[in-house]
Scaffold this motif. Structure first.
Motif, PDB file in Angstrom:
ATOM      1  N   ALA A   1      -6.165  11.485   3.879  1.00  0.00           N
ATOM      2  CA  ALA A   1      -5.332  10.437   3.290  1.00  0.00           C
ATOM      3  C   ALA A   1      -5.697  10.255   1.827  1.00  0.00           C
ATOM      4  O   ALA A   1      -6.830  10.492   1.432  1.00  0.00           O
ATOM      5  N   VAL A   2      -4.715   9.890   1.046  1.00  0.00           N
ATOM      6  CA  VAL A   2      -4.927   9.516  -0.350  1.00  0.00           C
ATOM      7  C   VAL A   2      -4.073   8.270  -0.554  1.00  0.00           C
ATOM      8  O   VAL A   2      -2.867   8.303  -0.292  1.00  0.00           O
TER       9      VAL A   2
ATOM     10  N   THR B   1       0.842  -1.194   0.000  1.00  0.00           N
ATOM     11  CA  THR B   1       0.000   0.000   0.000  1.00  0.00           C
ATOM     12  C   THR B   1       0.873   1.237   0.000  1.00  0.00           C
ATOM     13  O   THR B   1       2.005   1.207   0.495  1.00  0.00           O
ATOM     14  N   VAL B   2       0.337   2.313  -0.547  1.00  0.00           N
ATOM     15  CA  VAL B   2       1.075   3.569  -0.537  1.00  0.00           C
ATOM     16  C   VAL B   2       0.103   4.690  -0.206  1.00  0.00           C
ATOM     17  O   VAL B   2      -1.078   4.630  -0.557  1.00  0.00           O
ATOM     18  N   ARG B   3       0.586   5.664   0.556  1.00  0.00           N
ATOM     19  CA  ARG B   3      -0.190   6.887   0.773  1.00  0.00           C
ATOM     20  C   ARG B   3       0.678   8.055   0.355  1.00  0.00           C
ATOM     21  O   ARG B   3       1.904   8.020   0.531  1.00  0.00           O
TER      22      ARG B   3
ATOM     23  N   VAL C   1      -7.353  -4.688  -5.993  1.00  0.00           N
ATOM     24  CA  VAL C   1      -6.628  -3.433  -6.142  1.00  0.00           C
ATOM     25  C   VAL C   1      -7.586  -2.315  -5.722  1.00  0.00           C
ATOM     26  O   VAL C   1      -8.789  -2.404  -5.971  1.00  0.00           O
ATOM     27  N   PHE C   2      -7.052  -1.313  -5.025  1.00  0.00           N
ATOM     28  CA  PHE C   2      -7.966  -0.263  -4.551  1.00  0.00           C
ATOM     29  C   PHE C   2      -7.341   1.129  -4.574  1.00  0.00           C
ATOM     30  O   PHE C   2      -6.111   1.270  -4.527  1.00  0.00           O
ATOM     31  N   LEU C   3      -8.222   2.121  -4.643  1.00  0.00           N
ATOM     32  CA  LEU C   3      -7.838   3.528  -4.596  1.00  0.00           C
ATOM     33  C   LEU C   3      -8.800   4.233  -3.635  1.00  0.00           C
ATOM     34  O   LEU C   3      -9.987   3.907  -3.623  1.00  0.00           O
ATOM     35  N   TYR C   4      -8.290   5.168  -2.859  1.00  0.00           N
ATOM     36  CA  TYR C   4      -9.213   5.954  -2.025  1.00  0.00           C
ATOM     37  C   TYR C   4      -8.669   7.357  -1.806  1.00  0.00           C
ATOM     38  O   TYR C   4      -7.453   7.570  -1.813  1.00  0.00           O
ATOM     39  N   ALA C   5      -9.578   8.295  -1.623  1.00  0.00           N
ATOM     40  CA  ALA C   5      -9.186   9.679  -1.348  1.00  0.00           C
ATOM     41  C   ALA C   5     -10.110  10.262  -0.294  1.00  0.00           C
ATOM     42  O   ALA C   5     -11.317  10.029  -0.327  1.00  0.00           O
ATOM     43  N   MET C   6      -9.520  10.966   0.675  1.00  0.00           N
ATOM     44  CA  MET C   6     -10.288  11.586   1.746  1.00  0.00           C
ATOM     45  C   MET C   6      -9.883  13.048   1.895  1.00  0.00           C
ATOM     46  O   MET C   6      -9.094  13.381   2.776  1.00  0.00           O
TER      47      MET C   6
ATOM     48  N   GLN D   1       4.045  14.071  -2.473  1.00  0.00           N
ATOM     49  CA  GLN D   1       5.156  13.209  -2.047  1.00  0.00           C
ATOM     50  C   GLN D   1       4.598  11.903  -1.464  1.00  0.00           C
ATOM     51  O   GLN D   1       3.482  11.887  -0.975  1.00  0.00           O
ATOM     52  N   ILE D   2       5.446  10.885  -1.468  1.00  0.00           N
ATOM     53  CA  ILE D   2       5.061   9.660  -0.766  1.00  0.00           C
ATOM     54  C   ILE D   2       5.011   9.950   0.727  1.00  0.00           C
ATOM     55  O   ILE D   2       5.920  10.575   1.269  1.00  0.00           O
ATOM     56  N   GLU D   3       3.923   9.529   1.372  1.00  0.00           N
ATOM     57  CA  GLU D   3       3.850   9.677   2.827  1.00  0.00           C
ATOM     58  C   GLU D   3       4.333   8.379   3.484  1.00  0.00           C
ATOM     59  O   GLU D   3       5.180   8.399   4.353  1.00  0.00           O
TER      60      GLU D   3
END
Lengths: 492, 448
Positions: B148-149, B33-35, B175-180, B40-42
């Protein structure tokens, strides 16, 4: 956000575990030389900080259904997580395979977050001793499962004997003995063993015309198994049954603003939702909490002093060290209504130029640490609980509670009331069903008009969920009166 | 390692050591997972995990143990512990694994595994997350920050073997994507949340559309205020409907029904709602996130209508509860390796209607369109629902201002009867529960 299976009104008076002999220190989870090697590999691409987190958790759970032990199980979860911080970026990898090559692979995967080229440095660590807030001479994992099962059978018997209208009793006992070790490139190596147990009982009572009501109660903490001698399972069963039976014949709850009086104890979930989450440093740093930038400002009635304390003896949320190896602390978050501090883990503390408050917690080695509460409570005031009730002409008395949730950004929080009574002329009236309270954190706390002199911790069963990670927490509250609270219900 | 063989070996070992029946359930997974944050990468997390749960039955006594230690010594300990627990357990004639009659033939699941997800390049997720954040910001300048993204992928394998003849395994991808995002205006902060979660990369919505929709959902909540306490028609958007129908499905658990601890207990064959309402659990739904050939104890999955054209049709069973209730298992035993099976849903959905959400709104003079709920949902025993709600106010068939700090309350059974509109916008948004927009004739709203 907490998801709670067993609400409560009365709390255990036996939170203080006997200070018996310390158990013999077990062998280290991983050899120190290997920990240091993993740190060196984690830093080989030039990260700023690295940490190795080692965990081995033995757990037991027993389930009772229809007066029979349905199942008993034990299990082991173990793994190692390696975290590397480079600027504001974090790399994390974990492995449940303890083979040295697998662990080294995890360390070099985490190292990839840093962009430098390979250069090996040494990172020696030395062990730091920490004070203990829980002493459990015999690990819960070593107690015979049949003894754990008999707690449920006893609770079931007491619940069914309480009233003939009790038709179903379900129970669960869970415990874990969780050993953790944290080593980091600042040279610190800490270890802790965290025993934790909980029993919960759910009861269904059946009234006239198929009316069903539910009750639930439970407790536990970081306590030795002898806890159950002073917090008898019979009491747990009876309390769950009492709630279910007491609410038979409950009337629909009136919708709209009311004066509410909260019974002491588990009602502390109000603080957890109304302010606690909003003070966690990740939300503050990102500016997603309505409490961001409000240090020193008045955010609650001056009767309100909120404390988060990881050092409560035997408390469910207590920690000798957090999951970054920082000792647990007592923090004053709000003092006489004024916002005093936030809850920091080490990463957010560093990025915000602060120090960690020992609030970095993680569900397991499969997760990154994030700022979390431990035991959160409201300091007592000087009003007598009876007087608080007597002064209310019309309102709602909230006796036992379910769970709650908060939307950090707009501050809206709810908490569910599983047992409530109408208040008329200072006296309790009919039971009310399906009530829920909603508010906005600071506004609700500004409406706190009475704080009782009867502080009470919850009996030890709170589970808080955040970012998909569950953590044990404690809460506590004296009797409190809040004016003009929106109560959800069906009666208009 | 050949996990199918390992599962068989563990079963053999347990039976050789005295178990009358034994069943091993193995789960192996890897995920990444990546945020991101402000371009930038968190953080970036990678992991592999595995575990095995062993269920044994000896003389009607059940034992269960699990471990993530696959070393021979760890497996030995696992077998010994499961047997030891069985010896200490109380006998119950109902204990036992699903037999040959229950195991049967697996249905057709179609593909569950996408090579494209399994071999997703590491920087795909970083790029996708950055694109979501950028699109989310570009959509509206009132987005002040993101909670979070993120993006992630997950590859898992499941194997089950038993002494009763069960032997099977399958692999799946996700596989997933999310944005808050968080929007700010006039001192008020409002969050938005949007996501997509699929088995196949080709089915996944674009990062840009996720980012934009998340922002639209955040900014439309700005200026939210309370409304008066009243009874009005209420609509639930698909996410909210999904949580409502999972509450209904919880009450359809055969165990709760058998214990008379369910609001649906006495209602089999009775009409619960209009004939436009069909609630289905379908373990064989093509490309479904929970689609699998068999459940957590090897029983073939299937399509089970819970509410069929308005009528309470079927309850959900695992093998133990089916035996208890003298019914047949429905392939609804859910579990991870670290838990015994218990009854749960697979792909659960409320079938779509014909009206568009706009049409459902247009028919409302004054009402409330709920876009998120706060709280734990309905009590499956009593059917009572009381929750905090955020959403948009409807006047003369149109969405007007945002609403917060109110609650909606009612009884699920009454709400099902009151359900007078089902949208054509069925979607599985981020999970195994799918639903369209729905409208209730009247609910109580508590506010100022």
């Amino acid at each position: 956000m907490p998801r709670v299976s067993a609400p409560a009104r009365r709390a255990s008076t036996s939170q203080l575990a006997p200070l018996a002999a310390r158990r013999i220190a077990p062998a280290p989870l991983l050899p120190q030389a290997l920990l240091e090697r993993l740190l060196a590999v984690a830093m080989e691409r030039g990260g700023d900080f690295a940490e190795v987190y080692v965990e081995r958790t033995h757990s037991t759970s027993v389930v009772l259904e229809e007066s029979r032990i349905k199942s008993a199980q034990t299990g082991l979860i173990q793994g190692v997580g390696v975290r590397v911080i480079s600027g504001g970026k974090v790399g994390y990898a974990f492995s449940d395979d303890w083979d040295e090559p697998a662990l080294l692979r995890a360390a070099s995967t985490a190292a990839m977050i840093a962009q430098g080229t390979g250069a090996e440095r040494a990172f020696p660590v030395s062990r730091i001793a920490v004070p203990s807030h829980y002493r459990v001479p015999t690990p819960l994992a070593d107690v015979e499962v049949s003894l754990k099962a008999s707690l449920l059978t006893r609770a079931d018997g007491a619940a069914r004997a309480f009233d003939s209208r009790v038709t179903q009793v379900n129970g669960a006992y869970v415990d874990q003995t969780r050993r953790i070790a944290v080593a980091n490139t600042e040279g610190r190596y800490t270890e802790d063993t965290q025993d934790l147990c909980r029993m919960s009982i759910q009861v269904v009572a059946q009234g006239k015309k198929n009316e069903r009501r539910t009750g639930s109660y439970g407790g536990g903490g970081r306590v030795p198994f002898t806890h159950w001698a002073t917090f008898p399972p019979e009491d747990v069963g009876r309390e769950a049954a009492r709630q279910a039976v007491a609410t038979l014949g409950a009337v629909d709850c009136a919708a709209g603003p009311q004066t509410v009086v909260l019974a002491p104890g588990w009602s502390g979930i109000l603080l957890h939702e109304a302010v606690g989450h909003g003070l966690e440093a990740d939300f503050i740093r990102k500016g997603t909490s309505l409490f961001a930038g409000k240090l020193g400002q008045k955010v609650a009635s001056e009767l309100v002093t909120v404390i988060d304390d990881g050092t409560v003896s035997s408390g469910r949320g207590s920690i000798n060290i957090d999951d970054e190896g920082t000792p647990g602390e007592r923090k004053v978050l709000i003092e006489n209504g004024v916002l005093k501090g936030y809850l920091y883990d080490s990463l957010n503390a560093k990025l915000m130029g602060q120090r960690s408050t020992g609030s970095g917690r993680r569900e397991s080695f499969k997760h990154l640490p994030i700022p979390r509460m431990t035991n959160t409570f409201l300091a007592p005031g000087n009003h007598h609980p009876e007087d608080i009730l007597k002064e209310v002409k019309r309102g709602l008395y909230c006796a036992t509670f379910g769970g709650g949730q908060v939307d950090i950004s707009n501050g809206n929080f709810v908490f569910e009331v599983s047992e409530a009574y109408q208040i008329e002329d200072g006296k309790l009236g009919r039971p009310v069903k399906n009530a829920i309270l909603i508010g906005v954190g600071p506004e609700a706390l500004k409406n706190v008009s009475r704080v009782g002199c009867d502080p009470q911790p919850d009996p030890g069963m709170g589970v808080c969920g955040k970012n998909g990670q569950s953590m044990p927490v404690g809460v506590g509250l004296p009797t409190v009166r809040i004016d003009n609270v929106t109560v959800g219900g069906t009666q208009v | 390692m050949d996990y199918q063989k390992l599962a068989k070996r563990i079963v053999q070992r347990a039976t050789k050591k005295g178990a009358r029946q034994a069943e091993a359930f193995i789960e192996v997974s890897r995920q990444s997972t990546v945020r991101v944050r402000e371009g930038q990468i968190e953080d970036l997390t990678q992991s592999t995990a595995k575990g095995v749960g062993l269920r044994v039955v000896t003389k009607d006594r059940l034992g269960f143990a699990f471990t993530s230690d696959f070393e021979p010594s760890g497996i030995d300990l696992l077998v010994d512990q499961a047997l030891k627990l069985a010896e200490a357990a109380a006998p119950n004639k109902l204990n036992g694994l699903p037999g040959a009659r229950d195991l049967g033939r697996f249905g057709d699941t179609g593909a569950l595994y996408d090579e494209a997800v399994a071999n997703l390049p590491g920087d795909w997720k970083v790029k996708a997350a950055l694109e979501m954040e950028k699109a989310g910001r570009a959509e509206d300048s009132r987005v002040s920050t993101f909670n979070a993204v993120g993006a992630g992928d997950f590859v898992s394998e499941v194997y089950v073997a038993s002494s009763e003849g069960m032997a099977g395994g399958y692999s799946g991808t996700y596989v997933f994507l999310y944005a808050m995002p968080v929007a700010a205006e006039g001192g008020q902060l409002q969050k938005g949340y949007w996501l997509d979660y699929k088995r196949f990369l080709g089915d996944l919505e674009s990062p840009e559309s996720i980012g934009r929709e998340a922002t639209r959902r955040a900014v439309r909540m700005l200026g939210a205020r309370r409304v008066k306490t009243q009874q009005v028609p209420v609509l639930f958007d698909p996410l909210v409907t999904a949580s409502f129908v999972s509450g209904v499905a919880k009450a359809a658990s055969g165990n709760a029904v058998h214990q008379q601890a369910s609001m649906l207990a006495a209602l089999k064959g009775k009409r619960l709602a209009s004939e436009h309402i069909t609630l289905v659990d379908n373990g064989l739904l093509p490309r479904g996130l929970a689609t699998a050939p068999f459940d957590g104890e090897g029983v073939p999955t299937r399509r089970t209508p819970i509410i069929d054209r308005g009528v309470m049709s079927s309850f959900l069973y695992d093998a133990f509860t089916a035996r208890k209730a003298k019914a047949r298992p429905t392939g609804n035993a859910k579990r991870g390796y670290n838990a015994l099976p218990s009854i749960g849903t697979t792909n659960l959905y409320l079938e779509a209607g014909t009206a568009s959400p706009e049409e459902l709104i247009k028919e409302v003079d004054r009402g409330f369109y709920v876009t998120s709920l706060l709280g734990h949902g309905a009590n499956p025993v009593t059917g009572e629902l009381s929750a905090g709600a955020n959403g948009l106010w409807i006047e003369n068939g149109e969405l007007t201002h945002a609403v917060q700090e109110v609650t909606v309350a009612g009884n699920v059974l009454k709400m099902l009867q009151d359900l007078d509109g089902v949208g054509n916008d069925l979607q599985f948004r981020g999970g195994t529960v799918g639903a369209p927009t729905v409208r209730f004739r009247q609910l109580t709203l508590s506010g100022g």
